[in-house]
Design a protein around this motif. Structure first.
Motif, PDB file in Angstrom:
ATOM      1  N   PHE A 136      16.613  -4.649   1.609  1.00 59.00           N
ATOM      2  CA  PHE A 136      16.363  -3.514   0.724  1.00 59.00           C
ATOM      3  C   PHE A 136      17.676  -2.956   0.185  1.00 59.00           C
ATOM      4  O   PHE A 136      18.645  -2.788   0.941  1.00 59.00           O
ATOM      5  CB  PHE A 136      15.621  -2.426   1.490  1.00 59.00           C
ATOM      6  CG  PHE A 136      15.489  -1.126   0.745  1.00 59.00           C
ATOM      7  CD1 PHE A 136      16.347  -0.066   1.025  1.00 59.00           C
ATOM      8  CD2 PHE A 136      14.532  -0.965  -0.239  1.00 59.00           C
ATOM      9  CE1 PHE A 136      16.230   1.130   0.347  1.00 59.00           C
ATOM     10  CE2 PHE A 136      14.422   0.224  -0.926  1.00 59.00           C
ATOM     11  CZ  PHE A 136      15.273   1.280  -0.638  1.00 59.00           C
ATOM     12  N   VAL A 137      17.693  -2.643  -1.105  1.00 58.15           N
ATOM     13  CA  VAL A 137      18.879  -2.066  -1.742  1.00 58.15           C
ATOM     14  C   VAL A 137      18.607  -0.631  -2.199  1.00 58.15           C
ATOM     15  O   VAL A 137      19.344   0.287  -1.864  1.00 58.15           O
ATOM     16  CB  VAL A 137      19.318  -2.913  -2.953  1.00 58.15           C
ATOM     17  CG1 VAL A 137      20.481  -2.238  -3.692  1.00 58.15           C
ATOM     18  CG2 VAL A 137      19.712  -4.309  -2.516  1.00 58.15           C
ATOM     19  N   ALA A 138      17.528  -0.456  -2.977  1.00 56.87           N
ATOM     20  CA  ALA A 138      17.253   0.866  -3.531  1.00 56.87           C
ATOM     21  C   ALA A 138      15.809   0.935  -3.983  1.00 56.87           C
ATOM     22  O   ALA A 138      15.169  -0.083  -4.248  1.00 56.87           O
ATOM     23  CB  ALA A 138      18.184   1.163  -4.706  1.00 56.87           C
ATOM     24  N   ARG A 139      15.329   2.173  -4.087  1.00 58.61           N
ATOM     25  CA  ARG A 139      13.950   2.411  -4.476  1.00 58.61           C
ATOM     26  C   ARG A 139      13.893   3.605  -5.424  1.00 58.61           C
ATOM     27  O   ARG A 139      14.693   4.540  -5.297  1.00 58.61           O
ATOM     28  CB  ARG A 139      13.126   2.725  -3.212  1.00 58.61           C
ATOM     29  CG  ARG A 139      11.673   3.036  -3.430  1.00 58.61           C
ATOM     30  CD  ARG A 139      11.027   3.499  -2.129  1.00 58.61           C
ATOM     31  NE  ARG A 139      11.518   4.793  -1.705  1.00 58.61           N
ATOM     32  CZ  ARG A 139      11.827   5.081  -0.430  1.00 58.61           C
ATOM     33  NH1 ARG A 139      11.705   4.159   0.509  1.00 58.61           N
ATOM     34  NH2 ARG A 139      12.252   6.284  -0.107  1.00 58.61           N
ATOM     35  N   ILE A 140      12.962   3.580  -6.369  1.00 58.91           N
ATOM     36  CA  ILE A 140      12.762   4.722  -7.258  1.00 58.91           C
ATOM     37  C   ILE A 140      11.272   4.992  -7.387  1.00 58.91           C
ATOM     38  O   ILE A 140      10.475   4.084  -7.599  1.00 58.91           O
ATOM     39  CB  ILE A 140      13.421   4.477  -8.637  1.00 58.91           C
ATOM     40  CG1 ILE A 140      13.431   5.765  -9.463  1.00 58.91           C
ATOM     41  CG2 ILE A 140      12.752   3.337  -9.402  1.00 58.91           C
ATOM     42  CD1 ILE A 140      14.357   5.672 -10.682  1.00 58.91           C
ATOM     43  N   ARG A 141      10.897   6.228  -7.221  1.00 54.39           N
ATOM     44  CA  ARG A 141       9.508   6.617  -7.367  1.00 54.39           C
ATOM     45  C   ARG A 141       9.155   6.844  -8.829  1.00 54.39           C
ATOM     46  O   ARG A 141      10.035   6.863  -9.693  1.00 54.39           O
ATOM     47  CB  ARG A 141       9.242   7.890  -6.572  1.00 54.39           C
ATOM     48  CG  ARG A 141       9.377   7.726  -5.088  1.00 54.39           C
ATOM     49  CD  ARG A 141       9.049   9.030  -4.388  1.00 54.39           C
ATOM     50  NE  ARG A 141       9.206   8.942  -2.944  1.00 54.39           N
ATOM     51  CZ  ARG A 141       9.016   9.959  -2.114  1.00 54.39           C
ATOM     52  NH1 ARG A 141       8.662  11.150  -2.584  1.00 54.39           N
ATOM     53  NH2 ARG A 141       9.178   9.792  -0.821  1.00 54.39           N
ATOM     54  N   TRP A 142       7.892   7.084  -9.078  1.00 51.56           N
ATOM     55  CA  TRP A 142       7.434   7.289 -10.447  1.00 51.56           C
ATOM     56  C   TRP A 142       8.124   8.475 -11.103  1.00 51.56           C
ATOM     57  O   TRP A 142       8.340   8.499 -12.318  1.00 51.56           O
ATOM     58  CB  TRP A 142       5.916   7.528 -10.445  1.00 51.56           C
ATOM     59  CG  TRP A 142       5.522   8.789  -9.747  1.00 51.56           C
ATOM     60  CD1 TRP A 142       5.255   8.938  -8.418  1.00 51.56           C
ATOM     61  CD2 TRP A 142       5.372  10.082 -10.333  1.00 51.56           C
ATOM     62  NE1 TRP A 142       4.961  10.245  -8.141  1.00 51.56           N
ATOM     63  CE2 TRP A 142       5.013  10.977  -9.288  1.00 51.56           C
ATOM     64  CE3 TRP A 142       5.489  10.583 -11.623  1.00 51.56           C
ATOM     65  CZ2 TRP A 142       4.785  12.323  -9.507  1.00 51.56           C
ATOM     66  CZ3 TRP A 142       5.259  11.929 -11.849  1.00 51.56           C
ATOM     67  CH2 TRP A 142       4.911  12.782 -10.795  1.00 51.56           C
ATOM     68  N   ASN A 143       8.522   9.471 -10.265  1.00 49.41           N
ATOM     69  CA  ASN A 143       9.122  10.694 -10.800  1.00 49.41           C
ATOM     70  C   ASN A 143      10.651  10.635 -10.817  1.00 49.41           C
ATOM     71  O   ASN A 143      11.301  11.640 -11.085  1.00 49.41           O
ATOM     72  CB  ASN A 143       8.669  11.900  -9.987  1.00 49.41           C
ATOM     73  CG  ASN A 143       8.976  11.754  -8.510  1.00 49.41           C
ATOM     74  OD1 ASN A 143       9.614  10.792  -8.097  1.00 49.41           O
ATOM     75  ND2 ASN A 143       8.504  12.693  -7.708  1.00 49.41           N
TER      76      ASN A 143
ATOM     77  N   THR B 108       4.674   1.356  -1.691  1.00 52.08           N
ATOM     78  CA  THR B 108       4.371   2.751  -1.429  1.00 52.08           C
ATOM     79  C   THR B 108       5.623   3.581  -1.668  1.00 52.08           C
ATOM     80  O   THR B 108       6.719   3.047  -1.822  1.00 52.08           O
ATOM     81  CB  THR B 108       3.902   2.953   0.016  1.00 52.08           C
ATOM     82  OG1 THR B 108       4.960   2.552   0.900  1.00 52.08           O
ATOM     83  CG2 THR B 108       2.663   2.113   0.296  1.00 52.08           C
ATOM     84  N   GLN B 109       5.471   4.889  -1.690  1.00 49.10           N
ATOM     85  CA  GLN B 109       6.594   5.748  -2.087  1.00 49.10           C
ATOM     86  C   GLN B 109       7.747   5.735  -1.109  1.00 49.10           C
ATOM     87  O   GLN B 109       8.857   6.132  -1.457  1.00 49.10           O
ATOM     88  CB  GLN B 109       6.095   7.177  -2.286  1.00 49.10           C
ATOM     89  CG  GLN B 109       5.158   7.322  -3.476  1.00 49.10           C
ATOM     90  CD  GLN B 109       4.925   8.764  -3.842  1.00 49.10           C
ATOM     91  OE1 GLN B 109       5.858   9.554  -3.926  1.00 49.10           O
ATOM     92  NE2 GLN B 109       3.669   9.112  -4.041  1.00 49.10           N
ATOM     93  N   THR B 110       7.511   5.280   0.111  1.00 52.58           N
ATOM     94  CA  THR B 110       8.588   5.238   1.108  1.00 52.58           C
ATOM     95  C   THR B 110       8.912   3.812   1.542  1.00 52.58           C
ATOM     96  O   THR B 110       9.607   3.607   2.519  1.00 52.58           O
ATOM     97  CB  THR B 110       8.218   6.073   2.333  1.00 52.58           C
ATOM     98  OG1 THR B 110       7.000   5.558   2.886  1.00 52.58           O
ATOM     99  CG2 THR B 110       8.031   7.536   1.963  1.00 52.58           C
ATOM    100  N   ALA B 111       8.424   2.840   0.807  1.00 50.64           N
ATOM    101  CA  ALA B 111       8.537   1.448   1.237  1.00 50.64           C
ATOM    102  C   ALA B 111       9.951   0.901   1.110  1.00 50.64           C
ATOM    103  O   ALA B 111      10.582   1.029   0.054  1.00 50.64           O
ATOM    104  CB  ALA B 111       7.590   0.586   0.429  1.00 50.64           C
ATOM    105  N   THR B 112      10.426   0.282   2.171  1.00 55.29           N
ATOM    106  CA  THR B 112      11.705  -0.431   2.149  1.00 55.29           C
ATOM    107  C   THR B 112      11.541  -1.868   2.623  1.00 55.29           C
ATOM    108  O   THR B 112      12.514  -2.616   2.664  1.00 55.29           O
ATOM    109  CB  THR B 112      12.752   0.270   3.026  1.00 55.29           C
ATOM    110  OG1 THR B 112      12.265   0.338   4.362  1.00 55.29           O
ATOM    111  CG2 THR B 112      13.056   1.673   2.519  1.00 55.29           C
ATOM    112  N   SER B 113      10.342  -2.253   2.977  1.00 53.60           N
ATOM    113  CA  SER B 113      10.092  -3.618   3.428  1.00 53.60           C
ATOM    114  C   SER B 113       9.606  -4.471   2.271  1.00 53.60           C
ATOM    115  O   SER B 113       8.767  -4.030   1.480  1.00 53.60           O
ATOM    116  CB  SER B 113       9.034  -3.618   4.518  1.00 53.60           C
ATOM    117  OG  SER B 113       8.605  -4.938   4.809  1.00 53.60           O
ATOM    118  N   PRO B 114      10.109  -5.702   2.156  1.00 57.02           N
ATOM    119  CA  PRO B 114       9.639  -6.576   1.073  1.00 57.02           C
ATOM    120  C   PRO B 114       8.125  -6.776   1.085  1.00 57.02           C
ATOM    121  O   PRO B 114       7.507  -6.890   0.020  1.00 57.02           O
ATOM    122  CB  PRO B 114      10.370  -7.896   1.341  1.00 57.02           C
ATOM    123  CG  PRO B 114      11.580  -7.518   2.119  1.00 57.02           C
ATOM    124  CD  PRO B 114      11.174  -6.347   2.949  1.00 57.02           C
ATOM    125  N   SER B 115       7.537  -6.795   2.257  1.00 56.26           N
ATOM    126  CA  SER B 115       6.096  -7.056   2.358  1.00 56.26           C
ATOM    127  C   SER B 115       5.264  -5.936   1.752  1.00 56.26           C
ATOM    128  O   SER B 115       4.077  -6.123   1.490  1.00 56.26           O
ATOM    129  CB  SER B 115       5.700  -7.261   3.825  1.00 56.26           C
ATOM    130  OG  SER B 115       5.959  -6.080   4.573  1.00 56.26           O
TER     131      SER B 115
END
Length: 122
Positions: free
Chosen positions: A47-54, A100-107
């Motif tokens: 995991f590198v980074a994540r962005i939510r819809w907002n 999901t909004q807190t997901a950091t797993s590839p699955s």
């Protein structure tokens, strides 16, 4: 279905910058949580980074302060600005959607691009 296509990878010297892009098609991803992962041979996808819809972002500790994840919902695209690149950042970078909004797993992510290679020379 969502199709994702990454671009912007390449060869850069340590300390340099690259901007990765991920273009989505098939349906709008404006409501999706999007993410960037990376992978090197023989290792698990990281995991590198994540962005939510907002627009709320979350980063792995290893890239925090150096990478910036953004999205342009009007263009159905997301971007990863990578600054102060280090040799350890070299990998194939993948764009993912549908977690999901807190997901950091590839699955946890449903849709994936084919990846773009980032090479960092020391």
């Amino acid at each position: 279905q969502v199709q994702l296509v990454e671009s912007g990878g390449g060869l850069v010297q340590a300390g340099g910058s690259l901007r990765l892009s991920c273009a989505a098609s098939g349906r709008t991803v404006s409501s999706y949580t999007m993410a960037w992962f990376r992978q090197t041979p023989g290792k698990e996808r990281e995991f590198v980074a994540r962005i939510r819809w907002n627009g709320i972002t979350y980063y792995a500790d290893s890239v925090k302060g150096r990478f910036t994840f953004s999205r342009d919902n009007a263009k159905n695209m997301v971007y990863l600005q990578m600054n102060s690149l280090e040799p350890d950042d070299a990998a194939v970078y993948y764009c993912a959607a549908g977690g999901t909004q807190t997901a950091t797993s590839p699955s946890a992510y449903t849709y994936w691009g084919q990846g773009t290679q980032v090479t960092v020379s020391s």
